[in-house]
Design a protein around this motif. Structure first.
Motif, PDB file in Angstrom:
ATOM      1  N   PRO A  27       0.884  -1.283  -0.100  1.00 32.40           N
ATOM      2  CA  PRO A  27       0.041   0.051   0.141  1.00 32.40           C
ATOM      3  C   PRO A  27       0.568   1.459  -0.022  1.00 32.40           C
ATOM      4  CG  PRO A  27      -1.201  -1.133   1.572  1.00 32.40           C
ATOM      5  CD  PRO A  27       0.530  -2.090   1.334  1.00 32.40           C
ATOM      6  N   LYS A  28       0.630   2.125  -0.404  1.00 33.91           N
ATOM      7  CA  LYS A  28       1.009   3.172  -0.737  1.00 33.91           C
ATOM      8  C   LYS A  28       1.307   4.312   0.926  1.00 33.91           C
ATOM      9  CE  LYS A  28       0.577   4.101  -5.660  1.00 33.91           C
ATOM     10  NZ  LYS A  28      -0.698   5.016  -6.436  1.00 33.91           N
ATOM     11  N   SER A  29       0.010   4.437   1.670  1.00 35.31           N
ATOM     12  CA  SER A  29      -0.119   5.187   2.219  1.00 35.31           C
ATOM     13  C   SER A  29      -0.222   3.785   3.661  1.00 35.31           C
ATOM     14  CB  SER A  29      -0.893   6.067   2.517  1.00 35.31           C
ATOM     15  OG  SER A  29      -2.551   5.676   2.640  1.00 35.31           O
ATOM     16  N   VAL A  30       0.426   4.068   4.211  1.00 33.65           N
ATOM     17  CA  VAL A  30       0.294   2.619   5.757  1.00 33.65           C
ATOM     18  C   VAL A  30       0.141   3.183   6.878  1.00 33.65           C
ATOM     19  CG1 VAL A  30       1.232   0.592   6.944  1.00 33.65           C
ATOM     20  CG2 VAL A  30       1.223   0.788   4.403  1.00 33.65           C
ATOM     21  N   GLN A  31      -1.390   3.311   8.022  1.00 31.95           N
ATOM     22  CA  GLN A  31      -0.806   3.932   9.237  1.00 31.95           C
ATOM     23  C   GLN A  31      -1.972   2.720  10.032  1.00 31.95           C
ATOM     24  OE1 GLN A  31      -2.966   8.003   7.718  1.00 31.95           O
ATOM     25  NE2 GLN A  31      -0.868   8.860   8.385  1.00 31.95           N
TER      26      GLN A  31
END
Length: 218
Positions: A27-31
Motif C-alpha cells: 500500500p502507498k500509505s500505511v497507517q
C-alpha cells in the motif's frame, strides 16, 4: 517501536507476534492503528492461533534468540522441500514454552502473488506428509481435545483446497487421507461428531466446486 513499547510494558517475554495485512502490492500509505500489546498465557495464545482468530504468520514472530534456539529453530516437516507447516509448528512450540505478547495491528505486509508456493501448490502429497509430521510433533503440546480438533480442521481445509487446485480429486484420495489422519482423529471424543461433519461438508464442497468447473470448461 510498538514491539519495544510492549516489551517495556510487560517485561521479559520471549515471544511477540503482530498481525498482518496482505495484497499484491504494498500500500502507498500505511497507517495501522497500533494497539497496546496484550500479554497472553501460552495456552490462551495457542487457542486464539488455532481458532485463527487473528491473522498471524507463524515465522513472522519476534523471538529472544536463546529462546528460539531452545525451541529448535525451523524444522523440515514432510517430503516437500518447502515444508508447508514449518511456520505452524513455531507458534505452537512457543505457546507451550512461554507467555506471548500479541499486538493486534497489521505491522507486517504479506505479498500475495501467483508464484507463491503456498498459493500455487497442487501437490496433495506434499501437504498430507507435512501435516502428519506436524501432528506427530505437536500432539503432546496441544493441551486439550479442542485444540487437536482445531488443528485437524485447519489441515483438512488446506488439503481439500490443494485437491481443488489439482483438479484431480477422487474419493479414494480422500479415503486414503482420512486413514492417514485416523491415529489423531480417533482421539477425539466430544468433537468426533463435529470432525466427521466437517470432513463431509468440505468433501461435498470440493466435489461441487470441481463439478462446476468441469461444466464451465465443457
Amino acid at each position: 517501536s510498538a514491539v519495544h513499547q510492549a516489551l517495556t510494558r510487560h517485561g521479559n517475554v520471549s515471544c511477540v507476534y503482530t498481525t498482518y495485512t496482505e495484497g499484491s502490492h504494498y500500500p502507498k500509505s500505511v497507517q495501522p492503528c497500533v494497539h497496546d500489546g496484550q500479554l497472553l498465557k501460552g495456552k490462551d495464545f495457542l487457542k486464539a492461533y488455532l481458532q485463527r482468530r487473528h491473522k498471524i504468520q507463524g515465522w513472522y514472530g519476534i523471538f529472544d534468540t536463546a529462546f528460539f534456539q531452545r525451541l529448535g529453530g525451523m524444522h523440515q516437516l514432510g517430503s516437500a522441500w518447502y515444508s508447508p507447516y514449518s511456520d505452524v509448528f513455531i507458534p505452537i512450540k512457543a505457546a507451550a514454552a512461554s507467555d506471548v505478547i500479541l499486538i493486534d495491528a497489521p505491522l507486517i505486509f504479506y505479498r500475495v502473488h501467483g508464484e507463491s508456493i503456498s498459493i500455487a501448490s497442487a501437490d496433495p502429497e506434499a501437504y498430507s506428509s507435512s501435516q502428519i509430521a506436524l501432528l506427530n510433533a505437536v500432539e503432546h503440546l496441544l493441551a486439550d481435545e479442542e485444540n487437536l480438533y482445531l488443528l485437524l480442521k485447519w489441515c483438512v481445509g488446506d488439503y481439500m483446497e490443494v485437491l481443488r487446485r489439482s483438479g484431480k480429486a477422487r474419493i479414494k484420495d480422500i479415503a486414503d487421507y482420512s486413514r492417514a489422519l485416523k491415529p489423531f482423529s480417533r482421539k477425539l471424543k466430544k468433537h468426533q461428531g463435529c470432525y466427521r461433519l466437517m470432513v463431509f461438508k468440505k468433501t461435498l464442497g470440493l466435489f461441487k466446486n470441481l463439478l462446476l468447473r468441469n461444466k464451465t470448461n465443457a
